[in-house]
Write a protein that holds these residues in place. Structure first.
Motif, PDB file in Angstrom:
ATOM      1  N   GLN A 372      18.305  43.519   7.787  1.00  0.00           N
ATOM      2  CA  GLN A 372      17.817  43.540   6.413  1.00  0.00           C
ATOM      3  C   GLN A 372      18.891  42.935   5.496  1.00  0.00           C
ATOM      4  OE1 GLN A 372      14.553  45.465   5.290  1.00  0.00           O
ATOM      5  NE2 GLN A 372      14.358  44.540   7.315  1.00  0.00           N
ATOM      6  N   TYR A 373      18.433  42.261   4.435  1.00  0.00           N
ATOM      7  CA  TYR A 373      19.373  41.685   3.475  1.00  0.00           C
ATOM      8  C   TYR A 373      19.791  42.749   2.454  1.00  0.00           C
ATOM      9  CZ  TYR A 373      18.346  36.990   5.193  1.00  0.00           C
ATOM     10  OH  TYR A 373      18.220  35.875   5.972  1.00  0.00           O
ATOM     11  N   THR A 374      21.088  42.784   2.176  1.00  0.00           N
ATOM     12  CA  THR A 374      21.619  43.706   1.169  1.00  0.00           C
ATOM     13  C   THR A 374      22.602  42.950   0.272  1.00  0.00           C
ATOM     14  OG1 THR A 374      23.376  44.424   2.685  1.00  0.00           O
ATOM     15  CG2 THR A 374      21.362  45.759   2.608  1.00  0.00           C
ATOM     16  N   LYS A 375      22.767  43.447  -0.925  1.00  0.00           N
ATOM     17  CA  LYS A 375      23.711  42.857  -1.875  1.00  0.00           C
ATOM     18  C   LYS A 375      25.138  43.122  -1.404  1.00  0.00           C
ATOM     19  CE  LYS A 375      25.247  43.395  -6.691  1.00  0.00           C
ATOM     20  NZ  LYS A 375      24.959  44.075  -7.985  1.00  0.00           N
ATOM     21  N   THR A 376      25.965  42.071  -1.359  1.00  0.00           N
ATOM     22  CA  THR A 376      27.340  42.227  -0.891  1.00  0.00           C
ATOM     23  C   THR A 376      28.385  41.867  -1.940  1.00  0.00           C
ATOM     24  OG1 THR A 376      27.303  39.983   0.053  1.00  0.00           O
ATOM     25  CG2 THR A 376      26.734  41.824   1.523  1.00  0.00           C
ATOM     26  N   LYS A 377      28.051  40.996  -2.882  1.00  0.00           N
ATOM     27  CA  LYS A 377      29.040  40.619  -3.891  1.00  0.00           C
ATOM     28  C   LYS A 377      28.358  39.974  -5.097  1.00  0.00           C
ATOM     29  CE  LYS A 377      31.028  37.821  -1.009  1.00  0.00           C
ATOM     30  NZ  LYS A 377      31.925  36.857  -0.325  1.00  0.00           N
ATOM     31  N   GLU A 378      29.138  39.790  -6.148  1.00  0.00           N
ATOM     32  CA  GLU A 378      28.692  39.098  -7.354  1.00  0.00           C
ATOM     33  C   GLU A 378      29.667  37.962  -7.660  1.00  0.00           C
ATOM     34  OE1 GLU A 378      28.461  42.001 -10.443  1.00  0.00           O
ATOM     35  OE2 GLU A 378      26.712  43.029  -9.585  1.00  0.00           O
ATOM     36  N   ILE A 379      29.121  36.801  -8.030  1.00  0.00           N
ATOM     37  CA  ILE A 379      29.938  35.653  -8.416  1.00  0.00           C
ATOM     38  C   ILE A 379      29.896  35.533  -9.937  1.00  0.00           C
ATOM     39  CG2 ILE A 379      30.277  33.171  -8.185  1.00  0.00           C
ATOM     40  CD1 ILE A 379      28.657  33.312  -5.582  1.00  0.00           C
ATOM     41  N   PRO A 380      31.026  35.678 -10.634  1.00  0.00           N
ATOM     42  CA  PRO A 380      31.019  35.587 -12.099  1.00  0.00           C
ATOM     43  C   PRO A 380      30.668  34.168 -12.570  1.00  0.00           C
ATOM     44  CG  PRO A 380      33.047  36.608 -11.291  1.00  0.00           C
ATOM     45  CD  PRO A 380      32.369  36.004 -10.102  1.00  0.00           C
ATOM     46  N   VAL A 381      29.767  34.079 -13.544  1.00  0.00           N
ATOM     47  CA  VAL A 381      29.406  32.804 -14.167  1.00  0.00           C
ATOM     48  C   VAL A 381      29.174  33.047 -15.655  1.00  0.00           C
ATOM     49  CG1 VAL A 381      28.358  31.745 -12.117  1.00  0.00           C
ATOM     50  CG2 VAL A 381      26.945  33.166 -13.633  1.00  0.00           C
ATOM     51  N   LYS A 382      29.124  31.974 -16.415  1.00  0.00           N
ATOM     52  CA  LYS A 382      28.767  32.081 -17.820  1.00  0.00           C
ATOM     53  C   LYS A 382      27.267  32.311 -17.913  1.00  0.00           C
ATOM     54  CE  LYS A 382      32.476  29.035 -19.460  1.00  0.00           C
ATOM     55  NZ  LYS A 382      32.798  27.761 -20.158  1.00  0.00           N
ATOM     56  N   GLY A 383      26.866  33.403 -18.579  1.00  0.00           N
ATOM     57  CA  GLY A 383      25.451  33.749 -18.655  1.00  0.00           C
ATOM     58  C   GLY A 383      24.839  33.362 -19.981  1.00  0.00           C
ATOM     59  N   GLY A 384      23.693  33.953 -20.273  1.00  0.00           N
ATOM     60  CA  GLY A 384      22.971  33.670 -21.507  1.00  0.00           C
ATOM     61  C   GLY A 384      21.486  33.633 -21.254  1.00  0.00           C
ATOM     62  N   THR A 385      20.718  33.541 -22.328  1.00  0.00           N
ATOM     63  CA  THR A 385      19.265  33.473 -22.216  1.00  0.00           C
ATOM     64  C   THR A 385      18.865  32.328 -21.307  1.00  0.00           C
ATOM     65  OG1 THR A 385      19.037  34.338 -24.453  1.00  0.00           O
ATOM     66  CG2 THR A 385      17.114  33.265 -23.491  1.00  0.00           C
ATOM     67  N   ASP A 386      17.983  32.608 -20.373  1.00  0.00           N
ATOM     68  CA  ASP A 386      17.632  31.608 -19.369  1.00  0.00           C
ATOM     69  C   ASP A 386      16.142  31.304 -19.420  1.00  0.00           C
ATOM     70  OD1 ASP A 386      18.100  29.811 -17.416  1.00  0.00           O
ATOM     71  OD2 ASP A 386      18.754  31.233 -15.903  1.00  0.00           O
ATOM     72  N   HIS A 387      15.760  30.274 -18.677  1.00  0.00           N
ATOM     73  CA  HIS A 387      14.355  29.883 -18.563  1.00  0.00           C
ATOM     74  C   HIS A 387      14.089  29.457 -17.125  1.00  0.00           C
ATOM     75  CE1 HIS A 387      13.720  29.968 -22.913  1.00  0.00           C
ATOM     76  NE2 HIS A 387      14.924  29.425 -23.012  1.00  0.00           N
ATOM     77  N   CYS A 388      12.809  29.447 -16.737  1.00  0.00           N
ATOM     78  CA  CYS A 388      12.465  29.107 -15.358  1.00  0.00           C
ATOM     79  C   CYS A 388      12.552  27.602 -15.131  1.00  0.00           C
ATOM     80  CB  CYS A 388      11.064  29.624 -15.025  1.00  0.00           C
ATOM     81  SG  CYS A 388       9.783  28.995 -16.098  1.00  0.00           S
ATOM     82  N   LEU A 389      12.271  27.199 -13.912  1.00  0.00           N
ATOM     83  CA  LEU A 389      12.384  25.827 -13.420  1.00  0.00           C
ATOM     84  C   LEU A 389      13.857  25.483 -13.197  1.00  0.00           C
ATOM     85  CD1 LEU A 389       9.635  24.124 -15.628  1.00  0.00           C
ATOM     86  CD2 LEU A 389       9.375  25.389 -13.492  1.00  0.00           C
ATOM     87  N   PHE A 390      14.151  24.267 -12.709  1.00  0.00           N
ATOM     88  CA  PHE A 390      15.485  23.829 -12.291  1.00  0.00           C
ATOM     89  C   PHE A 390      15.978  24.727 -11.156  1.00  0.00           C
ATOM     90  CE2 PHE A 390      19.752  21.964 -14.034  1.00  0.00           C
ATOM     91  CZ  PHE A 390      20.082  21.568 -12.761  1.00  0.00           C
ATOM     92  N   ALA A 391      15.457  24.484  -9.950  1.00  0.00           N
ATOM     93  CA  ALA A 391      15.787  25.304  -8.783  1.00  0.00           C
ATOM     94  C   ALA A 391      17.256  25.181  -8.402  1.00  0.00           C
ATOM     95  CB  ALA A 391      14.919  24.873  -7.596  1.00  0.00           C
ATOM     96  N   SER A 392      17.829  26.273  -7.865  1.00  0.00           N
ATOM     97  CA  SER A 392      19.174  26.224  -7.310  1.00  0.00           C
ATOM     98  C   SER A 392      19.168  25.377  -6.039  1.00  0.00           C
ATOM     99  CB  SER A 392      19.674  27.627  -6.973  1.00  0.00           C
ATOM    100  OG  SER A 392      19.867  28.388  -8.130  1.00  0.00           O
ATOM    101  N   GLN A 393      20.316  24.739  -5.747  1.00  0.00           N
ATOM    102  CA  GLN A 393      20.459  23.931  -4.536  1.00  0.00           C
ATOM    103  C   GLN A 393      21.801  24.223  -3.885  1.00  0.00           C
ATOM    104  OE1 GLN A 393      19.225  20.192  -6.999  1.00  0.00           O
ATOM    105  NE2 GLN A 393      19.174  19.551  -4.861  1.00  0.00           N
ATOM    106  N   TYR A 394      21.813  24.187  -2.540  1.00  0.00           N
ATOM    107  CA  TYR A 394      23.078  24.258  -1.812  1.00  0.00           C
ATOM    108  C   TYR A 394      23.293  22.914  -1.144  1.00  0.00           C
ATOM    109  CZ  TYR A 394      26.825  25.582   1.330  1.00  0.00           C
ATOM    110  OH  TYR A 394      28.030  25.624   1.986  1.00  0.00           O
ATOM    111  N   ILE A 395      24.379  22.230  -1.505  1.00  0.00           N
ATOM    112  CA  ILE A 395      24.712  20.922  -0.951  1.00  0.00           C
ATOM    113  C   ILE A 395      25.684  21.146   0.197  1.00  0.00           C
ATOM    114  CG2 ILE A 395      25.541  18.604  -1.469  1.00  0.00           C
ATOM    115  CD1 ILE A 395      23.013  19.495  -3.034  1.00  0.00           C
ATOM    116  N   GLU A 396      25.162  21.079   1.427  1.00  0.00           N
ATOM    117  CA  GLU A 396      25.950  21.464   2.601  1.00  0.00           C
ATOM    118  C   GLU A 396      27.161  20.567   2.795  1.00  0.00           C
ATOM    119  OE1 GLU A 396      25.275  22.467   7.357  1.00  0.00           O
ATOM    120  OE2 GLU A 396      23.640  21.659   6.154  1.00  0.00           O
ATOM    121  N   SER A 397      27.014  19.248   2.556  1.00  0.00           N
ATOM    122  CA  SER A 397      28.121  18.326   2.803  1.00  0.00           C
ATOM    123  C   SER A 397      29.313  18.601   1.901  1.00  0.00           C
ATOM    124  CB  SER A 397      27.660  16.877   2.597  1.00  0.00           C
ATOM    125  OG  SER A 397      27.233  16.665   1.253  1.00  0.00           O
TER     126      SER A 397
END
Length: 462
Positions: A372-397
């Motif tokens: 089962q998946y469980t929460k393991t950590k949090e990555i700090p980022v600059k937050g703020g009011t958000d909106h949908c669309l613009f999917a996250s991507q992982y660039i493996e290279s």
């Protein structure tokens, strides 16, 4: 002791499953033939159908169905929906039974099939060697990650006053498409400069998502008008509508393609996830209805056998593909405190999720004990009011996560030892940012309502 082969076990259970499904489908269809317009008579027929199914289940030792299941169905196609619901339950139960039988089979053959056992060990060694080699390659790649930045290429900025919700680029970065309100604008690289060559007007409302196919010269679009369109080129090299996919009852917010490009997965404001399979034409082969509100994000893992989704109902769904039945089944539901618009697999066992307006990205990892998946950590980022669309991507290279959060697009290095580093945070001065990173990580293309430009940023090592 005489043993039964694994293939015979699978064949036996497949036959049982098919017989049960056929019997239930026939019973359900028969029970609904006499439904008339009166609600009381309709309910009576529904409960009679459930009794028939329950009786069959007792005979075949399948899980019981609660009569309250009827109230989940809101349209007129009751028989089909009940069959789907019952079949889903059967798949999970029978899959578990097959696993138990396979375990029993392994125990029975443990002492009498030493040769097979040794062969299995050899295969395991080969698999482990491959895993070590892959891990070593990944570790080498990650150790070579250098500090980087994305610099704006001003000469390729394109003025775009129309609202631009979606951007995509083809595999060789020669074509860029942008969903500009209800239009799709096509740009081609001509003498090193992007130039508009065509406008597509088939959608009736805003285009929310665009995906290029990499094995063929096609792309797909999803719109607020409830439709998905497959686009292809004609003999004049112009983009034309090849096929409409209609089945959603509200706007479509996210699309995913598998690597073979014969399955499209769509999620929308109607709370549904639909699976479309390419046969002679594209057909909807399955619908997941477990979200209770809009589906806002979808992502597939590397092995393409697991899908995760997030919705405005504050749930993340983990959906596994069962090869034996060729069906997708919800394996885990993760309750989150705040809904989010984007999530992304880092590898088969790790994914990230950004909750709306928070100043951190959550990392979920699979627990080896219960899978089962469980929460393991949090990555700090600059937050703020958000909106949908613009999917996250992982660039493996480049071992890099691209995540839009608030007024920013964060570019985060993800290292083998679990260490993360926010390499760059590009601030746009507005939360209305939409964009796409090319698969090789060389270009970040965005549109925002402050600059009102399609902007291209290029990767540079520091």
């Amino acid at each position: 002791m005489q043993t039964v082969s694994e293939s015979m076990i699978r064949k036996e259970y497949q036959i049982k499953v098919n017989e049960c499904i056929e019997n239930m489908q026939q019973a359900i269809e028969n029970s609904f033939n006499n439904i008339d317009t009166k609600l009381d008579e309709l309910l009576n027929n529904e409960f009679n159908s459930i009794n028939i199914i329950a009786s069959q289940q007792q005979q075949s030792q399948l899980p019981k169905i609660n009569s309250n299941i009827l109230f989940k169905f809101q349209d007129d196609n009751f028989p089909k929906q009940i069959c789907q619901e019952v079949t889903s339950l059967m798949l999970i139960n029978t899959h578990n039974q097959v696993q138990k039988q396979e375990q029993q089979y392994q125990e029975l053959t443990k002492e009498t099939h030493t040769t097979q056992k040794n062969q299995i060990k050899q295969n395991d060694c080969q698999i482990n060697t491959q895993t070590i080699q892959q891990s070593s390659t990944l570790q080498t790649t990650q150790s070579n990650v250098k500090p980087f930045t994305y610099q704006l290429v001003k000469e390729n900025s394109i003025k775009q006053d129309q609202w631009c919700n979606a951007i995509a680029v083809n595999k060789d970065c020669s074509i860029l498409i942008a969903g500009c309100e209800s239009q799709i604008k096509v740009f081609e690289v001509i003498q090193g400069i992007l130039k508009q060559v065509q406008i597509l007007n088939e959608h009736g409302r805003d285009v929310y998502t665009l995906n290029f196919m990499k094995r063929s010269d096609h792309f797909i679009s999803g719109s607020q008008d409830k439709s998905i369109i497959i686009w292809a080129r004609d003999q004049n090299n112009l983009w034309i509508c090849q096929q409409y996919l209609n089945g959603h009852t509200n706007g479509i917010y996210c699309l995913q393609l598998n690597n073979d490009e014969n399955i499209i997965i769509s999620g929308g404001w109607d709370n549904k996830i639909k699976f479309w399979q390419k046969q002679n034409t594209w057909l909807c082969t399955q619908t997941i209805r477990d979200h209770k509100n809009a589906v806002l994000g979808l992502t597939l893992n590397e092995q393409l056998n697991r899908l995760i989704s997030c919705g405005s109902d504050n749930f993340i769904l983990v959906i596994d593909h069962i090869d034996f039945f060729n069906k997708w089944v919800v394996k885990q539901k993760i309750k989150v405190e705040q809904c989010g618009f984007r999530l992304c697999f880092i590898d088969n066992y790790t994914f990230t999720f950004y909750p709306d307006s928070r100043q951190y990205i959550i990392v979920f990892e699979m627990n080896n004990i219960n899978n089962q998946y469980t929460k393991t950590k949090e990555i700090p980022v600059k937050g703020g009011t958000d909106h949908c669309l613009f999917a996250s991507q992982y660039i493996e290279s480049k071992c890099m996560l691209v995540n839009k959060n608030g007024l920013n697009v964060s570019l985060i290095s993800m290292k083998q030892n679990g260490e993360v580093m926010n390499q760059e945070s590009i601030e746009f001065g507005t939360s209305h940012i939409f964009g796409y990173m090319t698969d090789d990580g060389q270009y970040l293309i965005t549109w925002d309502d402050k600059s009102k430009e399609i902007q291209i940023r290029q990767y540079h090592e520091k």
